[in-house]
Write a protein that holds these residues in place. Structure first.
Motif, mmCIF file in Angstrom:
data_model
loop_
_atom_site.group_PDB
_atom_site.id
_atom_site.type_symbol
_atom_site.label_atom_id
_atom_site.label_comp_id
_atom_site.label_asym_id
_atom_site.label_seq_id
_atom_site.Cartn_x
_atom_site.Cartn_y
_atom_site.Cartn_z
ATOM 1 N N THR A 105 71.097 43.690 14.512
ATOM 2 C CA THR A 105 71.413 44.690 13.472
ATOM 3 C C THR A 105 70.185 45.481 13.037
ATOM 4 O O THR A 105 70.318 46.557 12.442
ATOM 5 N N ALA A 106 69.008 44.965 13.320
ATOM 6 C CA ALA A 106 67.776 45.631 12.891
ATOM 7 C C ALA A 106 67.214 46.580 13.950
ATOM 8 O O ALA A 106 66.204 47.241 13.700
ATOM 9 N N LEU A 107 67.870 46.657 15.106
ATOM 10 C CA LEU A 107 67.344 47.478 16.198
ATOM 11 C C LEU A 107 67.715 48.945 15.987
ATOM 12 O O LEU A 107 68.876 49.340 16.156
ATOM 13 N N LYS A 108 66.730 49.762 15.659
ATOM 14 C CA LYS A 108 66.968 51.173 15.344
ATOM 15 C C LYS A 108 67.329 51.998 16.578
ATOM 16 O O LYS A 108 67.994 53.028 16.484
ATOM 17 N N TYR A 109 66.829 51.562 17.746
ATOM 18 C CA TYR A 109 66.963 52.396 18.943
ATOM 19 C C TYR A 109 68.051 51.908 19.896
ATOM 20 O O TYR A 109 68.199 52.452 20.992
ATOM 21 N N LEU A 110 68.797 50.894 19.513
ATOM 22 C CA LEU A 110 69.794 50.320 20.398
ATOM 23 C C LEU A 110 70.924 51.327 20.660
ATOM 24 O O LEU A 110 71.660 51.706 19.761
ATOM 25 N N HIS A 111 71.043 51.775 21.917
ATOM 26 C CA HIS A 111 72.090 52.745 22.245
ATOM 27 C C HIS A 111 72.991 52.262 23.377
ATOM 28 O O HIS A 111 73.991 52.911 23.700
ATOM 29 N N LYS A 112 72.652 51.120 23.991
ATOM 30 C CA LYS A 112 73.527 50.553 25.012
ATOM 31 C C LYS A 112 73.566 49.044 24.838
ATOM 32 O O LYS A 112 72.527 48.386 24.837
ATOM 33 N N LEU A 113 74.775 48.504 24.698
ATOM 34 C CA LEU A 113 74.949 47.064 24.530
ATOM 35 C C LEU A 113 76.214 46.642 25.258
ATOM 36 O O LEU A 113 77.275 47.243 25.086
ATOM 37 N N ASN A 114 76.097 45.613 26.097
ATOM 38 C CA ASN A 114 77.276 45.046 26.742
ATOM 39 C C ASN A 114 77.050 43.551 26.939
ATOM 40 O O ASN A 114 76.165 43.141 27.689
ATOM 41 N N VAL A 115 77.836 42.755 26.213
ATOM 42 C CA VAL A 115 77.739 41.293 26.301
ATOM 43 C C VAL A 115 79.059 40.697 26.789
ATOM 44 O O VAL A 115 79.305 39.499 26.648
ATOM 45 N N SER A 116 79.924 41.516 27.360
ATOM 46 C CA SER A 116 81.262 41.083 27.755
ATOM 47 C C SER A 116 81.229 40.081 28.910
ATOM 48 O O SER A 116 80.230 39.973 29.631
ATOM 49 N N TYR A 117 82.345 39.353 29.047
ATOM 50 C CA TYR A 117 82.514 38.373 30.128
ATOM 51 C C TYR A 117 81.408 37.317 30.131
ATOM 52 O O TYR A 117 80.686 37.127 31.106
ATOM 53 N N ASN A 118 81.272 36.651 28.977
ATOM 54 C CA ASN A 118 80.357 35.536 28.832
ATOM 55 C C ASN A 118 81.064 34.422 28.052
ATOM 56 O O ASN A 118 82.297 34.423 27.931
ATOM 57 N N ASN A 119 80.293 33.486 27.518
ATOM 58 C CA ASN A 119 80.848 32.375 26.739
ATOM 59 C C ASN A 119 80.373 32.414 25.293
ATOM 60 O O ASN A 119 80.156 31.380 24.661
ATOM 61 N N LEU A 120 80.187 33.604 24.765
ATOM 62 C CA LEU A 120 79.676 33.767 23.410
ATOM 63 C C LEU A 120 80.736 33.426 22.369
ATOM 64 O O LEU A 120 81.940 33.592 22.599
ATOM 65 N N CYS A 121 80.272 32.977 21.212
ATOM 66 C CA CYS A 121 81.166 32.593 20.116
ATOM 67 C C CYS A 121 80.634 33.155 18.793
ATOM 68 O O CYS A 121 79.505 33.643 18.718
ATOM 69 N N GLY A 122 81.468 33.033 17.759
ATOM 70 C CA GLY A 122 81.041 33.418 16.424
ATOM 71 C C GLY A 122 81.355 34.860 16.101
ATOM 72 O O GLY A 122 81.871 35.625 16.916
ATOM 73 N N GLU A 123 81.008 35.236 14.871
ATOM 74 C CA GLU A 123 81.311 36.582 14.387
ATOM 75 C C GLU A 123 80.229 37.566 14.793
ATOM 76 O O GLU A 123 79.029 37.263 14.740
ATOM 77 N N ILE A 124 80.669 38.745 15.221
ATOM 78 C CA ILE A 124 79.726 39.808 15.558
ATOM 79 C C ILE A 124 79.005 40.232 14.278
ATOM 80 O O ILE A 124 79.676 40.576 13.285
ATOM 81 N N PRO A 125 77.688 40.192 14.240
ATOM 82 C CA PRO A 125 76.971 40.584 13.017
ATOM 83 C C PRO A 125 77.346 42.000 12.572
ATOM 84 O O PRO A 125 77.548 42.889 13.409
#
Length: 340
Positions: free
Chosen positions: A291-311
């Motif tokens: 959430t603190a990344l000012k320059y983040l313009h591409k993110l893809n974490v799909s098709y993994n085993n992640l859990c929990g709430e998206i910040p």
């Protein structure tokens, strides 16, 4: 001989001499360099794109396509050679004569489908070479260990070829190496442990779309990489070595591997603008630091085993559902709400 005949004789002689080529004493191009280029052209089958390489003109003339001479230092030796988009009349290897341009600093060979065979040993004669680009050809065999003899090398790009075999471990011996790009080949094996010994100048490694496998060496944690792309390989295990709040990392692309590590435990570079880890076995929660990344313009974490709430916050809710889908139990906007 009469005076009339004598005059006629000298007139004929003068006319015949006038038709002979007059050597140019104003050429700037080094004659040895020029002969190497003409030989190179011949060995490549005299492609039409090199018609400007004319023996009667100065090879330092801008009309010679892809050739640059050193005008700044007034040596007029050839320092840049760019062989691009050549239609070779037949299959041809990289001519060994290319190693006879001793002042060459940049060598670019690009988009020549009929170029085949291995990288020639003669290339090690280019002891002033800084940038070596051989891309979009059909050269094959392995990436030779002898590349490490060119101690002046800054960047190597061998992408989009048919190179196979293992990554050469000796590349870590190059003191000025900034980055390597070996995308879209048939490379196999593991990343050498020695790659953790690259100099502080080394900032970029891209190996996407190969057949590389195994664990990523823990020694790579020593590197401060700006760009990492290992996507579409067969890497396994822990890739957390590329993360760290103290690093200057801008892009981490690890998609389509078999990686498995706890993403929730990694720390993030404040400069990170791209994180693509889709299609792995990565688990844990999404780091709050996203959430603190000012320059983040591409993110893809799909098709993994992640859990929990998206910040919540930062740029995270600007990405659509496709950036988060198909995880074990990830929830929260833009995915469905977490069950209470």
């Amino acid at each position: 001989m009469t005076s009339t005949s004598l005059i006629t004789f000298f007139l004929i002689l003068a006319l015949s001499l006038s038709t002979l080529p007059i050597p140019s004493f104003s050429e700037l191009c080094n004659p040895q360099d020029k002969q190497v280029l003409l030989k190179l052209k011949n060995q490549l089958g005299n492609p039409t794109q090199l018609v400007s390489w004319d023996s009667s003109t100065d090879c330092c003339n801008p009309t010679w396509q892809g050739v640059t001479c050193d005008e700044y230092n007034k040596t007029y030796r050839i320092i840049i050679l760019s062989l691009s988009d050549l239609n070779l009349p037949k299959l041809c290897p990289i001519p060994s004569s290319i190693g006879n341009l001793p002042f060459l600093q940049i060598l670019e060979i690009r988009n020549i489908p009929n170029l085949v065979g291995p990288i020639p040993l003669a290339i090690t004669n280019l002891t002033k070479l800084n940038y070596l680009y051989i891309t979009h050809t059909n050269i094959s065999s392995s990436i030779p260990e002898f590349i490490s003899r060119i101690q002046t090398i800054v960047t190597i790009n061998f992408s989009y070829n048919k190179l196979s075999g293992e990554l050469p471990s000796s590349l870590s011996q190059l003191p000025n190496l900034v980055g390597i790009s070996f995308n879209d080949n048939f490379l196999s094996g593991t990343i050498p442990e020695s790659y953790g010994s690259f100099s502080n100048l080394f900032t970029s490694i891209t190996l996407e779309r190969n057949q590389l496998s195994g664990n990523i060496p823990a020694t790579l944690a020593k590197l401060n990489l700006s760009f990492v792309d290992l996507s579409s390989n067969r890497f396994e295990g822990d890739a957390s070595v590329f993360f760290g709040s103290e690093k200057n990392t801008q892009q981490i692309i690890l998609a389509k591997n078999k990686l498995a590590f706890d993403l929730g435990k990694v720390e993030l570079s404040s400069n990170l603008n791209t994180l693509d880890i889709r299609n792995n076995y990565i688990y844990g929660k999404l780091p709050e630091g996203l959430t603190a990344l000012k320059y983040l313009h591409k993110l893809n974490v799909s098709y993994n085993n992640l859990c929990g709430e998206i910040p919540q916050g930062g740029n995270l809710q600007r990405f659509d559902v496709y950036s988060y889908q198909h995880n074990k139990c990830l929830c929260g906007s833009p995915l469905p709400s977490c069950k209470t």
